[in-house]
Scaffold this active site. Structure first.
Site, PDB file in Angstrom:
ATOM      1  N   GLY A 185       0.826  -1.204   0.000  1.00 48.61           N
ATOM      2  CA  GLY A 185       0.000   0.000   0.000  1.00 48.61           C
ATOM      3  C   GLY A 185       0.860   1.254   0.000  1.00 48.61           C
ATOM      4  O   GLY A 185       1.994   1.255   0.471  1.00 48.61           O
ATOM      5  N   SER A 232      -2.029  -3.104  -4.548  1.00 47.21           N
ATOM      6  CA  SER A 232      -2.750  -3.217  -3.282  1.00 47.21           C
ATOM      7  C   SER A 232      -4.071  -2.456  -3.322  1.00 47.21           C
ATOM      8  O   SER A 232      -4.171  -1.400  -3.961  1.00 47.21           O
ATOM      9  CB  SER A 232      -1.877  -2.653  -2.167  1.00 47.21           C
ATOM     10  OG  SER A 232      -2.643  -2.404  -1.015  1.00 47.21           O
ATOM     11  N   GLN A 242      -4.918  -6.853  -5.541  1.00 45.15           N
ATOM     12  CA  GLN A 242      -4.980  -7.416  -4.176  1.00 45.15           C
ATOM     13  C   GLN A 242      -6.147  -6.805  -3.431  1.00 45.15           C
ATOM     14  O   GLN A 242      -6.256  -5.582  -3.317  1.00 45.15           O
ATOM     15  CB  GLN A 242      -3.670  -7.154  -3.432  1.00 45.15           C
ATOM     16  CG  GLN A 242      -3.671  -7.637  -1.983  1.00 45.15           C
ATOM     17  CD  GLN A 242      -4.069  -6.554  -0.995  1.00 45.15           C
ATOM     18  OE1 GLN A 242      -3.696  -5.398  -1.174  1.00 45.15           O
ATOM     19  NE2 GLN A 242      -4.838  -6.894   0.028  1.00 45.15           N
ATOM     20  N   TYR A 247      -8.375  -6.222  -0.048  1.00 45.71           N
ATOM     21  CA  TYR A 247      -8.622  -6.236   1.394  1.00 45.71           C
ATOM     22  C   TYR A 247     -10.118  -6.130   1.575  1.00 45.71           C
ATOM     23  O   TYR A 247     -10.793  -5.424   0.810  1.00 45.71           O
ATOM     24  CB  TYR A 247      -7.984  -5.019   2.061  1.00 45.71           C
ATOM     25  CG  TYR A 247      -6.558  -5.199   2.529  1.00 45.71           C
ATOM     26  CD1 TYR A 247      -6.149  -6.345   3.197  1.00 45.71           C
ATOM     27  CD2 TYR A 247      -5.621  -4.176   2.335  1.00 45.71           C
ATOM     28  CE1 TYR A 247      -4.843  -6.481   3.643  1.00 45.71           C
ATOM     29  CE2 TYR A 247      -4.321  -4.309   2.779  1.00 45.71           C
ATOM     30  CZ  TYR A 247      -3.936  -5.467   3.439  1.00 45.71           C
ATOM     31  OH  TYR A 247      -2.655  -5.593   3.879  1.00 45.71           O
ATOM     32  N   HIS A 304       3.336 -11.864   5.858  1.00 46.45           N
ATOM     33  CA  HIS A 304       3.217 -10.399   5.733  1.00 46.45           C
ATOM     34  C   HIS A 304       4.531  -9.725   6.143  1.00 46.45           C
ATOM     35  O   HIS A 304       4.553  -8.595   6.641  1.00 46.45           O
ATOM     36  CB  HIS A 304       2.056  -9.906   6.607  1.00 46.45           C
ATOM     37  CG  HIS A 304       1.226  -8.810   5.982  1.00 46.45           C
ATOM     38  ND1 HIS A 304      -0.016  -9.007   5.453  1.00 46.45           N
ATOM     39  CD2 HIS A 304       1.465  -7.487   5.806  1.00 46.45           C
ATOM     40  CE1 HIS A 304      -0.507  -7.868   4.993  1.00 46.45           C
ATOM     41  NE2 HIS A 304       0.378  -6.929   5.192  1.00 46.45           N
ATOM     42  N   ASP A 320       6.155 -15.190  -0.285  1.00 47.77           N
ATOM     43  CA  ASP A 320       7.003 -14.037   0.049  1.00 47.77           C
ATOM     44  C   ASP A 320       7.294 -14.044   1.538  1.00 47.77           C
ATOM     45  O   ASP A 320       6.804 -14.896   2.266  1.00 47.77           O
ATOM     46  CB  ASP A 320       6.391 -12.695  -0.402  1.00 47.77           C
ATOM     47  CG  ASP A 320       5.247 -12.173   0.459  1.00 47.77           C
ATOM     48  OD1 ASP A 320       5.128 -12.538   1.646  1.00 47.77           O
ATOM     49  OD2 ASP A 320       4.453 -11.364  -0.070  1.00 47.77           O
ATOM     50  N   SER A 321       8.122 -13.114   1.942  1.00 47.13           N
ATOM     51  CA  SER A 321       8.511 -12.842   3.340  1.00 47.13           C
ATOM     52  C   SER A 321       9.963 -13.242   3.597  1.00 47.13           C
ATOM     53  O   SER A 321      10.270 -14.413   3.820  1.00 47.13           O
ATOM     54  CB  SER A 321       7.601 -13.525   4.357  1.00 47.13           C
ATOM     55  OG  SER A 321       6.278 -13.012   4.241  1.00 47.13           O
ATOM     56  N   ARG A 330      15.546 -11.707  -0.055  1.00 48.06           N
ATOM     57  CA  ARG A 330      16.422 -10.536  -0.187  1.00 48.06           C
ATOM     58  C   ARG A 330      17.392 -10.608  -1.351  1.00 48.06           C
ATOM     59  O   ARG A 330      18.072  -9.628  -1.660  1.00 48.06           O
ATOM     60  CB  ARG A 330      17.227 -10.328   1.116  1.00 48.06           C
ATOM     61  CG  ARG A 330      16.345 -10.099   2.348  1.00 48.06           C
ATOM     62  CD  ARG A 330      15.604  -8.757   2.257  1.00 48.06           C
ATOM     63  NE  ARG A 330      14.697  -8.543   3.375  1.00 48.06           N
ATOM     64  CZ  ARG A 330      13.373  -8.713   3.325  1.00 48.06           C
ATOM     65  NH1 ARG A 330      12.769  -9.091   2.199  1.00 48.06           N
ATOM     66  NH2 ARG A 330      12.625  -8.495   4.386  1.00 48.06           N
TER      67      ARG A 330
HETATM   68  C1  LIG Z   1       5.219  -0.928   2.983  1.00 44.12           C
HETATM   69  C2  LIG Z   1       4.464  -2.210   2.873  1.00 44.12           C
HETATM   70  C3  LIG Z   1       3.106  -2.182   2.592  1.00 44.12           C
HETATM   71  C4  LIG Z   1       2.399  -3.378   2.469  1.00 44.12           C
HETATM   72  N1  LIG Z   1       1.079  -3.334   2.115  1.00 44.12           N
HETATM   73  C5  LIG Z   1       0.422  -4.494   1.867  1.00 44.12           C
HETATM   74  C6  LIG Z   1      -0.898  -4.463   1.354  1.00 44.12           C
HETATM   75  O1  LIG Z   1      -1.471  -3.407   1.135  1.00 44.12           O
HETATM   76  N2  LIG Z   1      -1.502  -5.650   1.115  1.00 44.12           N
HETATM   77  C7  LIG Z   1      -0.881  -6.864   1.345  1.00 44.12           C
HETATM   78  O2  LIG Z   1      -1.479  -7.916   1.095  1.00 44.12           O
HETATM   79  N3  LIG Z   1       0.370  -6.901   1.818  1.00 44.12           N
HETATM   80  C8  LIG Z   1       1.044  -5.767   2.075  1.00 44.12           C
HETATM   81  N4  LIG Z   1       2.339  -5.805   2.496  1.00 44.12           N
HETATM   82  C9  LIG Z   1       2.994  -7.114   2.691  1.00 44.12           C
HETATM   83  C10 LIG Z   1       3.706  -7.557   1.403  1.00 44.12           C
HETATM   84  O3  LIG Z   1       2.776  -7.876   0.398  1.00 44.12           O
HETATM   85  C11 LIG Z   1       4.585  -8.796   1.650  1.00 44.12           C
HETATM   86  O4  LIG Z   1       3.791  -9.830   2.178  1.00 44.12           O
HETATM   87  C12 LIG Z   1       5.733  -8.521   2.601  1.00 44.12           C
HETATM   88  O5  LIG Z   1       6.338  -7.278   2.281  1.00 44.12           O
HETATM   89  C13 LIG Z   1       6.780  -9.632   2.496  1.00 44.12           C
HETATM   90  O6  LIG Z   1       7.814  -9.451   3.419  1.00 44.12           O
HETATM   91  P1  LIG Z   1       9.256  -8.863   2.987  1.00 44.12           P
HETATM   92  O7  LIG Z   1       8.987  -7.574   2.323  1.00 44.12           O
HETATM   93  O8  LIG Z   1       9.973  -8.683   4.286  1.00 44.12           O
HETATM   94  O9  LIG Z   1       9.891  -9.868   2.086  1.00 44.12           O
HETATM   95  C14 LIG Z   1       3.065  -4.630   2.657  1.00 44.12           C
HETATM   96  C15 LIG Z   1       4.424  -4.639   2.934  1.00 44.12           C
HETATM   97  C16 LIG Z   1       5.126  -3.458   3.032  1.00 44.12           C
HETATM   98  C17 LIG Z   1       6.609  -3.514   3.307  1.00 44.12           C
END
Ligand SMILES: Cc1cc2nc3c(=O)[nH]c(=O)nc-3n(C[C@H](O)[C@H](O)[C@H](O)COP(=O)(O)O)c2cc1C
Length: 390
Positions: free
Chosen positions: A90, A117, A138, A140, A279, A310-311, A314
């Site tokens: 987002g 997002s 995506q 919500y 997340h 994801d998650s 790097r």
């Molecule tokens: C700044 C930011 C905003 C995010 N906003 C959303 C979002 O709006 N919807 C969502 O499903 N995940 C959101 N996420 C989670 C990411 O989709 C993802 O799951 C997460 O960044 C993965 O972890 P990593 O970045 O540490 O690899 C967000 C992550 C970050 C860093």
């Protein structure tokens, strides 16, 4: 994407996620940097996501013919040129003006999927125009079922074919950095933020002249944004999933699944793919590292069911590890925003090229010619040798 052997060329200062993080830390206001990097609780979970990857090692193989290597990888019946895409995030335009557009340009250039997002600061119509069907939407859960389904209708009308329902935010977690910085979304200025912005004039001038970013997709029927970051999104429950599955004619991915049992149940209810993600540790500090959960979920859904991940990813080696441990496709989160924060589109493209080049070089080290050849046996196993025939 064919392997690019010119792996050292880069007209940027970004050669790794760590470079991007360091430069973004200097160039972005604290509030924006912390919005990207912050996580739930004591931020142990986000650190564990990364160290869990570091603890996984790969087993090199030698003397194979690896001069031709291809990164192209398929997910949900479509082939992309690289095995990674960009996760939904987002308010990306807080990082730099046009961040979503730069992500879309990169999705087209590298040929990968990009999730927009619900909480994005660009509209889904704009994104569909920029990235076509490479863009996924995506979802919500919004203020009500009606408002949420109206957003789904809007995504359909905009031409999206792939919907990603995020289910791991029944309640937005307390993120201490954001609380300390006084971050409000939609954005409102506090005295602390004022000082932060005043000491980052380049970012502030660029952002102000482009217009302060605001959420562009959470609209009610009156066309007014109803986005509140702290809103309850618990309406994304099992009943809602059944309604959504009936309504959405395209591919439906469920994001934020960490339990094998939940994954299996979603598979039975007609999800097209599960997106394994914690997340990035932003929701629960004590969540297990996502990469530990991936093989458990793979075992629960069987060998052929599509899994995204994801998650904690790097670098290219992490992408290969996730593919080896059960993912069909891997998504990048924070690295993409940090690279944009470091150097705008130049930093983003440089980091994405690092990922692609890394993956290609790692394939060579593993004695493989394509991402399709990546199997669990590329993971180093202390207890015994592995066989390439597996
Ligand atoms: C700044 C930011 C905003 C995010 N906003 C959303 C979002 O709006 N919807 C969502 O499903 N995940 C959101 N996420 C989670 C990411 O989709 C993802 O799951 C997460 O960044 C993965 O972890 P990593 O970045 O540490 O690899 C967000 C992550 C970050 C860093």
């Amino acid at each position: 994407m064919e392997a690019n052997h010119n792996v050292y060329q880069n007209n940027s200062h970004v050669f790794s996620t760590e470079d991007a993080r360091r430069l973004a830390g200097k160039r972005l206001p604290r509030l924006v940097y912390d919005f990207i990097e912050g996580a739930a609780g004591r931020e142990v979970g986000v650190a564990r996501n990364e160290t869990a990857f570091d603890d996984i090692m790969l087993q090199p193989r030698v003397m194979e013919n690896v001069s031709d290597r291809a990164l192209s990888t398929s997910i949900l019946g479509r082939e992309f040129s690289v095995p990674f895409g960009v996760a939904p995030m987002g308010m990306c335009n807080l990082v730099c003006p046009n961040a979503d557009k730069f992500l879309a340009d990169a999705a087209n250039k590298f040929d990968f999927p990009l999730c927009l997002s619900s909480a994005a600061s660009s509209s889904m119509e704009d994104m569909a125009g920029w990235a076509g069907t490479r863009a996924w939407f995506q979802l919500y859960f919004g203020t009500s079922i009606e408002a949420t389904l109206a957003m789904v209708d809007r995504a359909l009308n905009a031409g999206f074919e792939t919907l990603v329902l995020t289910v791991d935010v029944p309640q937005v977690s307390r993120r201490v950095r954001d609380l300390r910085n006084g971050l409000n979304l939609p954005f409102s200025m506090t005295s602390r933020a004022f000082w932060d912005f005043a000491t980052h004039p380049k970012w502030s001038l660029a952002t102000l002249s482009a217009g302060v970013p605001s959420p562009k997709n959470f609209m009610d029927s009156d066309g007014i944004s109803k986005f509140r970051r702290e809103a309850d999104r618990g309406g994304a429950n099992w009943e809602f999933f059944k309604i959504l599955r009936k309504k959405w004619p395209g591919k439906l991915i469920v994001k934020g699944v960490t339990s094998a049992e939940d994954a299996h149940r979603l598979q039975g209810l007609g999800a097209d793919a599960i997106y394994v993600s914690n997340h990035g540790g932003r929701q629960l500090d004590s969540v297990p590292p996502a990469i530990w959960l991936l093989p458990l979920i793979r075992a629960a859904v069987g060998p052929d069911f599509p899994l995204l991940f994801d998650s904690g990813v790097r670098n290219g080696e992490d992408v290969v590890k996730a593919l080896a441990l059960g993912a069909d496709f891997v998504m990048l989160g924070r690295p993409a925003l940090l690279a944009l924060g470091a150097e705008g589109p130049n930093g983003l493209n440089a980091l994405l090229k690092c990922f692609a080049d890394d993956i290609s070089v790692v394939l060579a080290q593993l004695g493989l010619n394509s991402t399709n050849g990546i199997r669990p046996n590329v993971i180093f196993n202390k207890t015994g040798a592995t066989s390439h025939a597996a």
